[in-house]
Design an enzyme around this catalytic site. Structure first.
Site, PDB file in Angstrom:
ATOM      1  N   ASP A 187     -33.832 -28.833  68.925  1.00  0.00           N
ATOM      2  CA  ASP A 187     -33.192 -27.518  69.082  1.00  0.00           C
ATOM      3  C   ASP A 187     -33.512 -26.568  67.780  1.00  0.00           C
ATOM      4  OD1 ASP A 187     -32.191 -29.326  70.858  1.00  0.00           O
ATOM      5  OD2 ASP A 187     -30.263 -28.060  70.905  1.00  0.00           O
ATOM      6  N   ASP A 207     -37.192 -28.313  72.404  1.00  0.00           N
ATOM      7  CA  ASP A 207     -35.870 -28.220  73.150  1.00  0.00           C
ATOM      8  C   ASP A 207     -35.388 -26.850  72.920  1.00  0.00           C
ATOM      9  OD1 ASP A 207     -33.264 -28.817  74.091  1.00  0.00           O
ATOM     10  OD2 ASP A 207     -33.633 -30.853  73.756  1.00  0.00           O
ATOM     11  N   ASP A 208     -34.050 -26.433  73.008  1.00  0.00           N
ATOM     12  CA  ASP A 208     -33.697 -25.166  73.224  1.00  0.00           C
ATOM     13  C   ASP A 208     -34.181 -24.388  71.964  1.00  0.00           C
ATOM     14  OD1 ASP A 208     -32.397 -25.345  75.531  1.00  0.00           O
ATOM     15  OD2 ASP A 208     -30.515 -26.330  74.424  1.00  0.00           O
ATOM     16  N   HIS A 229     -37.374 -25.341  75.212  1.00  0.00           N
ATOM     17  CA  HIS A 229     -36.435 -25.134  76.470  1.00  0.00           C
ATOM     18  C   HIS A 229     -36.012 -23.726  76.586  1.00  0.00           C
ATOM     19  CE1 HIS A 229     -35.842 -29.730  76.919  1.00  0.00           C
ATOM     20  NE2 HIS A 229     -37.101 -29.268  77.137  1.00  0.00           N
ATOM     21  N   ARG A 260     -31.462 -19.334  80.308  1.00  0.00           N
ATOM     22  CA  ARG A 260     -30.711 -20.361  81.277  1.00  0.00           C
ATOM     23  C   ARG A 260     -29.271 -20.226  80.691  1.00  0.00           C
ATOM     24  NH1 ARG A 260     -31.726 -26.848  80.592  1.00  0.00           N
ATOM     25  NH2 ARG A 260     -32.247 -26.423  78.350  1.00  0.00           N
ATOM     26  N   LYS A 262     -26.011 -22.793  81.730  1.00  0.00           N
ATOM     27  CA  LYS A 262     -25.655 -24.129  82.435  1.00  0.00           C
ATOM     28  C   LYS A 262     -24.182 -24.438  82.129  1.00  0.00           C
ATOM     29  CE  LYS A 262     -28.563 -26.202  78.430  1.00  0.00           C
ATOM     30  NZ  LYS A 262     -28.962 -27.380  77.882  1.00  0.00           N
TER      31      LYS A 262
END
Ligand SMILES: *[C@@H]1O[C@H](CO)[C@@H](O)[C@H](O)[C@H]1NC(C)=O
Ligand SMILES: *[C@@H]1O[C@H](CO)[C@@H](O)[C@H](O)[C@H]1NC(C)=O
Ligand SMILES: *[C@@H]1O[C@H](CO)[C@@H](O)[C@H](O)[C@H]1NC(C)=O
Ligand SMILES: *[C@@H]1O[C@H](CO)[C@@H](O)[C@H](O)[C@H]1NC(C)=O
Length: 368
Positions: A187, A207-208, A229, A260, A262
């Site tokens: 991330d 990743d993020d 991500h 996103r 979540k």
């Protein structure tokens, strides 16, 4: 009695004025750091210059700054390689001006990367850079983070501009990663705080690009995210609140997800509200362009209803999403009644991929 005390009083007064003078002299000084042993005296100054050096393995380079300090990075920083928890760097203080000047902070990623990130394999120091300042953080450049790069919990308003996270070497497998990309859980920005702007930054990772874990009044603007991500809120666990988030002018390419939200399927009592997406561009979305799900960790599982998501807008300013043919351009997976308020999606344009909307009653103005 009185005459006897006079010398004592004079001694007291003079020591007091000596201390005052010494303190203000100290604050005007410039502290220079060329090794960890310089840190404790350098942070007594209001200007701290960091020259190139290697932080010994297993040690945190920790700066506990006076309020109002200016930090200038004047050379690259390396960290000794060792499997341990980290962080590698920790900075604290109020009203700080931190000028990274684009010198590299090299986390030694290839030493740690095994395709498992912080889920397994050897312990990886993370986050690499723990940021606990208010003020400004400019032009800080991270390469090869062992796992997560920036953990951000600012004690007051903070603006991060021109940051770089380059974990591009982690896209390729290595001898320890069983054919997977070697970098994992890398991330770029993990945020758990309020009153934060992150702008004009560049990220290549696995990743993020941004993960907002909690907080309010957060703006993520004009950043570039490649290969990871994308821009995420969550995952949101019980009783966590995220509100007043603006995601604007960002470019997300070649990523599993672009935009996103979540929430954990079993969580209760939390909320996500007032999230506005303005004029972003996402291309080559590999799994999802927009994903709003209440079934985390599953993308499209049975959603929970314990965390509400309200007022998620793609308006004003066109956000465009181009998805790969097997991907979802848009997927909304809400529980019954737990996505509420006004979701004005009139400025979301998609092409390619599939659309799936479940319990998306709050959405208006979206035509695919
Ligand atoms: C840590 O290992 C990485 C990857 O092998 C290497 O690039 C880096 O130079 C090493 N760091 C130090 C301080 O030796
Ligand atoms: C929101 O955050 C920004 C950036 O840190 C700050 O300047 C501003 O004052 C904050 N707004 C409110 C209403 O607190
Ligand atoms: C896209 O990402 C993959 C890894 O996720 C990487 O190998 C590839 O080089 C990237 N392509 C571009 C154009 O950046
Ligand atoms: C929503 O968030 C934006 C940006 O943080 C803020 O300016 C606005 O006042 C918020 N709206 C509401 C209704 O709270």
């Amino acid at each position: 009695m009185w005459p006897a005390m006079l010398p004592l009083i004079l001694a007291f007064l003079s020591s007091f004025s000596f201390v005052t003078a010494a303190t203000s002299t100290a604050r005007r000084c410039v502290g220079t750091i060329t090794s960890l042993s310089d840190v404790s005296s350098a942070v007594k100054c209001m200007t701290v210059n960091i020259e190139s050096f290697t932080v010994p393995a297993g040690k945190t380079f920790k700066l506990n700054l006076l309020d109002g300090t200016t930090v200038n990075v004047l050379g690259g920083i390396q960290f000794g390689n060792l499997s341990w928890a980290g962080p590698l760097f920790l900075v604290k203080g109020n009203d700080i001006t931190f000028n990274g000047n684009n010198y590299y902070w090299d986390g030694g990623g290839p030493f740690y990367w095994d395709g498992q990130g912080t889920n397994g394999g050897q312990t990886k120091p993370h986050p690499m850079m723990q940021i606990e300042i208010s003020g400004t953080l400019n032009d800080i450049y991270v390469v090869n983070a062992p796992a997560q790069s920036f953990g951000i919990s600012n004690p007051g308003p903070l603006t991060i501009s021109g940051a770089t996270v380059d974990d591009s070497m982690g896209n390729s497998p290595n001898s320890q990663s069983n054919g997977l990309p070697a970098g994992h859980n890398t991330d770029a920005f993990d945020v758990s705080s309020s009153d934060l702007i992150i702008q004009n930054s560049n990220v290549v990772n696995q990743d993020d690009c941004l993960a907002i874990n909690k907080g309010s009044n957060i703006t993520f603007a004009d950043n570039y995210c490649n290969g990871g991500h994308g821009i995420s809120i969550g995952s949101i666990s019980s009783n966590v609140v995220v509100s007043d988030v603006t995601i604007s002018g960002n470019t997300v390419v070649n990523s599993s997800y672009a935009f996103r939200i979540k929430t954990d399927k079993s969580a209760t009592g939390g909320s996500v509200s007032n999230v506005t997406y303005i004029a972003n561009t996402a291309t080559n979305c590999i799994q999802y362009g927009v994903l709003i799900t209440q079934s985390y960790p599953d993308d499209m599982g049975t959603p929970g209803t314990g965390v509400t998501i309200s007022d998620v807008n793609f308006n004003p300013g066109t956000t465009s999403v181009v998805a790969d043919s097997n991907a979802y351009a848009v997927a909304v997976n809400c529980g019954s009644g737990s996505c509420k308020g006004n979701w004005i999606w009139s400025d979301l344009e998609t092409s390619g991929g599939k659309i799936s909307v479940s319990n998306g009653d709050a959405i208006t103005g979206f035509s695919s």
